[in-house]
Design a protein around this motif. Structure first.
Motif, PDB file in Angstrom:
ATOM      1  N   ASP A  22      39.624  44.936  33.879  1.00 53.47           N
ATOM      2  CA  ASP A  22      39.720  44.801  32.431  1.00 53.47           C
ATOM      3  C   ASP A  22      38.939  45.907  31.734  1.00 53.47           C
ATOM      4  N   ASN A  23      38.790  45.792  30.424  1.00 53.85           N
ATOM      5  CA  ASN A  23      38.134  46.855  29.658  1.00 53.85           C
ATOM      6  C   ASN A  23      36.621  46.872  29.804  1.00 53.85           C
ATOM      7  N   ASN A  24      36.088  45.970  30.633  1.00 58.01           N
ATOM      8  CA  ASN A  24      34.663  45.983  30.980  1.00 58.01           C
ATOM      9  C   ASN A  24      34.443  46.483  32.400  1.00 58.01           C
ATOM     10  N   GLY A  25      35.506  46.898  33.075  1.00 57.25           N
ATOM     11  CA  GLY A  25      35.396  47.288  34.472  1.00 57.25           C
ATOM     12  C   GLY A  25      35.322  46.114  35.416  1.00 57.25           C
ATOM     13  N   ILE A  26      35.512  44.906  34.917  1.00 58.11           N
ATOM     14  CA  ILE A  26      35.429  43.698  35.748  1.00 58.11           C
ATOM     15  C   ILE A  26      36.787  43.426  36.384  1.00 58.11           C
ATOM     16  N   PRO A  27      36.851  43.294  37.717  1.00 61.43           N
ATOM     17  CA  PRO A  27      38.122  42.936  38.343  1.00 61.43           C
ATOM     18  C   PRO A  27      38.544  41.517  37.939  1.00 61.43           C
ATOM     19  N   ARG A  28      39.806  41.387  37.583  1.00 59.08           N
ATOM     20  CA  ARG A  28      40.429  40.086  37.325  1.00 59.08           C
ATOM     21  C   ARG A  28      41.585  39.947  38.313  1.00 59.08           C
ATOM     22  N   SER A  29      42.046  38.722  38.570  1.00 57.91           N
ATOM     23  CA  SER A  29      43.062  38.581  39.607  1.00 57.91           C
ATOM     24  C   SER A  29      43.880  37.311  39.437  1.00 57.91           C
ATOM     25  N   ARG A  30      45.013  37.308  40.113  1.00 55.95           N
ATOM     26  CA  ARG A  30      45.836  36.136  40.359  1.00 55.95           C
ATOM     27  C   ARG A  30      46.177  36.140  41.851  1.00 55.95           C
ATOM     28  N   THR A  31      46.166  34.979  42.488  1.00 56.58           N
ATOM     29  CA  THR A  31      46.532  34.878  43.899  1.00 56.58           C
ATOM     30  C   THR A  31      47.798  34.045  44.022  1.00 56.58           C
ATOM     31  N   VAL A  32      48.773  34.584  44.756  1.00 54.10           N
ATOM     32  CA  VAL A  32      50.017  33.856  44.985  1.00 54.10           C
ATOM     33  C   VAL A  32      50.111  33.495  46.463  1.00 54.10           C
TER      34      VAL A  32
END
Length: 494
Positions: free
Chosen positions: A66-76
């Motif tokens: 994201d715009n903070n450099g924090i990884p975001r995710s979804r797991t399928v």
């Protein structure tokens, strides 16, 4: 005290002999053809015939930053991965206006309501089964509009456009990282200070011995995950370590940076440790940088070597560096954007506090690493010191490329390099050399970004608007808090 201290042999652009045999990248650097680089890329090579179900993984984690450099995710689930490749996974567009502490700001008008949906699409040819999490595979994602069209807030797409712009001008770029992080024992968190896993002489084998089993697993896992590493060592600060990721095309480099972070956290957990890439872990200590190295070539020739300029710069190579210097305050607003970044960026800490460049000057914000007879012309690169984990890697690289390419287009000439630490100079002497302090407040950083048409155009007005709203939300959250409390609030975000 020093933020980083390393010898010339410890650069990101390592010699071929320094790389692991499995998955080693070609170290001729810009002279290497893209096709040859793709053949050597273990991520792309394995992914070409990847089948999560056949591999026996339970799920595939799709990751973006994201715009903070924090990884975001979804797991399928593995059985749903093919459907995700075709249609993506639904996510809220408001991730573009999440601040560092998961607050959602509605101050950016185009994303001013909770309504809407976008799709997260796996970049299927980058699929990797995680060595440290064998039940899962990992893949970077790009964000698209609900109808599948381009979405202006997709950070990966911003970088892809800048790479394409450079290529249209006949310019090819490579990027690599020095990644610093802090290790402590799991449970050493809370609101107090952490205890580093080792607090003794820097750079020595005793510091590595303190994390022997972790280091072994990390190097094996990085190799298996397709992240080629030149070296790993105990860094300057208490509990601080660093490894270097070999150069690659910019999009691959940014993907690998995210994958490397996941790999470190998984290996740390397996050994009862906790890792932090935060710009500062403890107030007053040295900080963690993700020093970004780039090089630029034309027709296979590195423009940063073989010329008559300082350190062998060619005219175009000098123009690339001058472009970075011209836009440095706005670049840093993207490459080191957080409140923790501002606290880390102090004179005398080798983290780039002033607007100047130097040849192998580790205090310089832009450290030019020239070619040498031992390492060859492809070794030459420019290191951006003010770069850390709070930066979105795709946006930071996009800003660097945009500035450097604009410098080449405009035929800029850099000023003379500075081989001293101007922090000890008088204000008058710094002014005479055109050297000024990089921004020290959020307001100053955002003013530089707003005023820079080149960087704004590269990122896109929509994304810049969301990025600024997030930075202002972070600043408002920190109002009235002391510096140590602000540092603690960022400690485990990265």
């Amino acid at each position: 005290m020093l933020d980083v201290a390393r010898s010339g042999a410890q650069q990101t652009e390592t010699d071929q002999r320094d790389l692991p045999a499995a998955g080693a990248a070609d170290q001729r650097h810009p002279a290497t053809s893209r096709a040859a680089a793709d053949q050597r890329d273990p991520v792309a090579g394995r992914a070409a015939q990847a089948d999560p179900v056949a591999a026996g993984v339970a799920g595939v984690t799709i990751v973006w930053a994201d715009n903070n450099g924090i990884p975001r995710s979804r797991t399928v689930p593995a059985g749903q991965y093919d459907a995700a490749v075709e249609r993506g996974v639904g996510i809220t567009p408001l991730f573009a206006v999440f601040d560092s502490h998961d607050g959602i700001t509605f101050e950016h008008a185009p994303l001013g309501t909770p309504s809407g949906d976008i799709r997260l699409m796996p970049v299927a040819d980058r699929l990797v089964r995680l060595a440290g999490q064998p039940g899962f595979a990992w893949v970077p994602g790009r964000q698209v509009a609900a109808d599948g069209s381009a979405w202006p807030y997709d950070q990966r797409g911003v970088l892809e456009r800048q790479v394409a712009r450079a290529a249209a001008l006949g310019l090819d770029l490579l990027a690599g990282y020095e990644m610093e992080f802090h290790l402590s024992r799991a449970g050493d968190d809370g609101d107090g200070d952490v205890r580093p896993v080792y607090d003794g002489p820097s750079y020595g084998p005793a510091k590595m011995l303190a994390v022997d089993a972790f280091a072994e697993q990390l190097l094996r896992d990085l190799d298996r995950n397709g992240v080629p590493v030149g070296q790993f060592h105990g860094e300057y600060g208490p509990g601080q370590f660093e490894f270097n990721i070999a150069p690659a095309d910019p999009v691959t480099a940014a993907d690998r940076q995210l994958l490397a972070r996941q790999t470190v956290h998984a290996a740390a957990r397996a050994h009862g440790l906790r890792a932090s890439f935060a710009p500062l872990v403890t107030l007053g200590q040295v900080g963690n940088g993700w020093h970004l190295h780039t090089s630029v070539s034309r027709a296979g020739a590195n423009l940063l070597s073989g010329g008559d300029g300082p350190g062998g710069l060619t005219a175009e190579g000098g123009a690339y560096l001058a472009g970075l210097l011209r836009d440095l305050p706005a670049i840093v607003a993207v490459s080191a954007p957080s409140l923790s970044s501002l606290q880390r960026r102090r004179p005398g800490y080798w983290c780039g506090a002033y607007t100047f460049w130097g040849v192998e000057n580790r205090e310089a914000s832009l450290r030019f690493v020239p070619a040498t007879p031992l390492l060859g012309a492809g070794h030459a690169n420019v290191e951006l010191k003010p770069s850390d984990a709070s930066a979105n890697p795709y946006l930071a690289l996009a800003a660097v490329i945009a500035a450097g390419v604009a410098g080449v287009e405009d035929g800029l000439t850099p000023p003379d390099p500075v081989q001293e630490d101007p922090g000890g100079w008088s204000e008058e002497r710094r002014a005479a050399h055109g050297i000024r302090r990089l921004p020290v407040t959020v307001e100053e950083q955002l003013a530089e970004l707003r005023a820079n048409e080149r960087i704004r155009a590269a990122l896109g007005e929509e994304l810049v608007g969301a990025f600024i709203a997030v930075r202002e939300s972070d600043a408002a959250r920190a109002t009235g808090r002391d510096a140590a409390d602000v540092v603690r609030s960022y400690r485990w975000l990265y």
